[in-house]
Enzyme design. Sequence first.
Site, short mmCIF file in Angstrom:
data_model
loop_
_atom_site.label_atom_id
_atom_site.label_comp_id
_atom_site.label_asym_id
_atom_site.label_seq_id
_atom_site.Cartn_x
_atom_site.Cartn_y
_atom_site.Cartn_z
N GLU A 248 48.15 56.71 28.49
CA GLU A 248 47.29 57.45 27.54
C GLU A 248 46.17 58.16 28.28
O GLU A 248 45.50 59.03 27.73
CB GLU A 248 46.64 56.47 26.55
CG GLU A 248 47.60 55.79 25.61
CD GLU A 248 46.94 54.60 24.92
OE1 GLU A 248 45.71 54.41 25.02
OE2 GLU A 248 47.68 53.83 24.29
N ASP B 46 46.49 39.80 38.06
CA ASP B 46 46.55 38.44 38.58
C ASP B 46 47.71 37.67 37.94
O ASP B 46 47.93 37.76 36.73
CB ASP B 46 45.21 37.75 38.23
CG ASP B 46 45.04 36.41 38.90
OD1 ASP B 46 44.98 36.39 40.13
OD2 ASP B 46 44.94 35.40 38.19
C1 NOJ Z 1 45.65 34.46 42.12
C2 NOJ Z 1 44.31 34.78 42.69
O1 NOJ Z 1 44.46 35.67 43.76
C3 NOJ Z 1 43.69 33.47 43.08
O2 NOJ Z 1 42.53 33.65 43.84
C4 NOJ Z 1 43.41 32.69 41.83
O3 NOJ Z 1 42.92 31.41 42.18
C5 NOJ Z 1 44.69 32.50 41.02
N1 NOJ Z 1 45.45 33.71 40.91
C6 NOJ Z 1 44.35 32.06 39.63
O4 NOJ Z 1 43.78 33.11 38.90
#
Ligand code: NOJ
Length: 585
Positions: A299, A229
């Site tokens: 790893e 993310d």
């Molecule tokens: C991207 C994620 O896909 C989204 O759903 C989220 O709100 C933001 N990152 C923050 O983590």
Amino acid sequence: MTAETAPEFVELTALDGPTRDTVGSEWWRTAVIYQIYPRSFQDSTGSGVGDLPGITSRLPALADLGIDAIWLSPFFRSPQKDAGYDVSDYCNVDPLFGTLADFDALLATAHSLGLKVIADMVPNHTSDQHEWFKAALAAPEGSPERDRYMFRDGKGPNGDIEPNNWESVFGGSMWKRVTRADGTPGQWFLHIFDESQPDLNWENEWVRDQFFGILRFWLDRGVDGFRVDVAHGMIKEAGLPDYTPPSDSASMGGAPVVPAPGTDLTPAIIDPNLEPDPPYWGQPGVHEIWRGWHDVLAEYAGDRVLCAEAWVNPLTKTALWVRPDEMNQAFNFDYMFTQWKAKRLRRVIKDSLAAFMGVGAPSTWVLSNHDVVRHATRLALTKDAPPQGAGIGPNSPGKPDRALGLRRARAATALMLALPGSSYVYQGEELGLPEDMELPDSARQDPTWFRTHGEKYGRDGCRVPIPWEANKPAYGFNSTGASWLPQPDDWAPYARDSQAGIPGSTLELYRSALKLRRAHGLGLGAVTWLTGYGKDVVAFSNGGVTVICNTGKIAVELPVGDILLSSEAITGGALPTDTTVWLTS
Ligand code: NOJ
């Protein structure tokens, strides 16, 4: 309709995809990866929120669909302020979704069905309820605990002005001021997203070490990789300089907005002269982090994968995330946001293959996810679509025609699944689900809705629990009928059991496409452009398969060949509007 064969657009570039030599056992190079949004997939308890045992119970249906892997959006412990993207314990399952034992059972079942499992790692920020953040708040200014996050003094004589002018992706300021134990106002902390999601300081070695441990925790349990993310946001430009984004920039990052129909995007949406990256996106320091993560995955046996959520421009920059010693895949958001126009599609496909192949990586392809308007709706918007993440709702301009959107979505998917590389499919798109544009305001949950005071609808419309059985409570999502977001009354025809075994249904289109993709090795193949079909057509061959996609209004004469797959019924040897066909060449 008359058939049209004008050979207007000539572009004879053969671009090699990954070959068998380079693929080896690297399953992710060609995989079709199905995104599960756990809270909306299957609810085993009747709470109204989906859970891990629910997912496990439906895995056979996914194996039957013909996908290779699942990506699970976050299921870690979380106060759920941003649907799990606000993690308070990275090494545990949120009770809302089950237990660690439930996760182990899910993983074992998936593996027994031949499905890989990718977890969603959220390293840019934690929840404000994470122990690390609680400790940071309790510790004095300048302490090691504070240094794990992005604390800064405010400006002005009393420190009551934000450290800079950055605006949160979800609306409002990117800074929140804390209150000291004695009740006086203290420092500010940075949050790119909601104020409940403080950003970690990735210049801090302790933070880096913690995540090595977290990765190993899940790798030891057997996960096959991670979707990462906000991979583009973890390092901020030194000095945190002021920055004002262009007014129409996309909310998750510097990616292109969905352009207005008719906008001339020539020379490309990936013009290297576009706005420079904001000081919080795409900073070069992230690459060192990925090299460290790469080494941790190395790893482990079994070709584990790292996939970047990296909203950066141009594609050649995105490709830097997937150099041989960094990640393996990066989401191709340029492809996702390409207009339904043959010229744009040809260009983005060509540029994607060139950019990713330039670093020896596969391109990914994606049309929908939990942050964007579903492509069965997006492709029929008649007015400017909102920036990514902003969503659409009852008062949005340009109400899309549902039949047109579905028709284009089916054609777009048939095009996507014929491309070499790895494709991502978002739960419900195999049912042709549209965006739910009619959610009542009282039901909305996305922080974007609240932080913009209703100016932006946010992403709830693509997150509604999916329909399984037309005549069951909550369309089979659970047995009680409860649903954390209300499901529309007219979704019975989209339910899986309404479509299973019905020739021409969207579910059967996906199933056939996935089967044929595998049988013909399309994920491993190469694109050789074909000409002579006119400017509104995307045509190429991949291995022994000819793929023709007509985005125009006029039917196009088909070449000789057996039809393997068609996104709409074809009669009389002509390819109708908004249709994709696969033929044996
Ligand atoms: C991207 C994620 O896909 C989204 O759903 C989220 O709100 C933001 N990152 C923050 O983590």
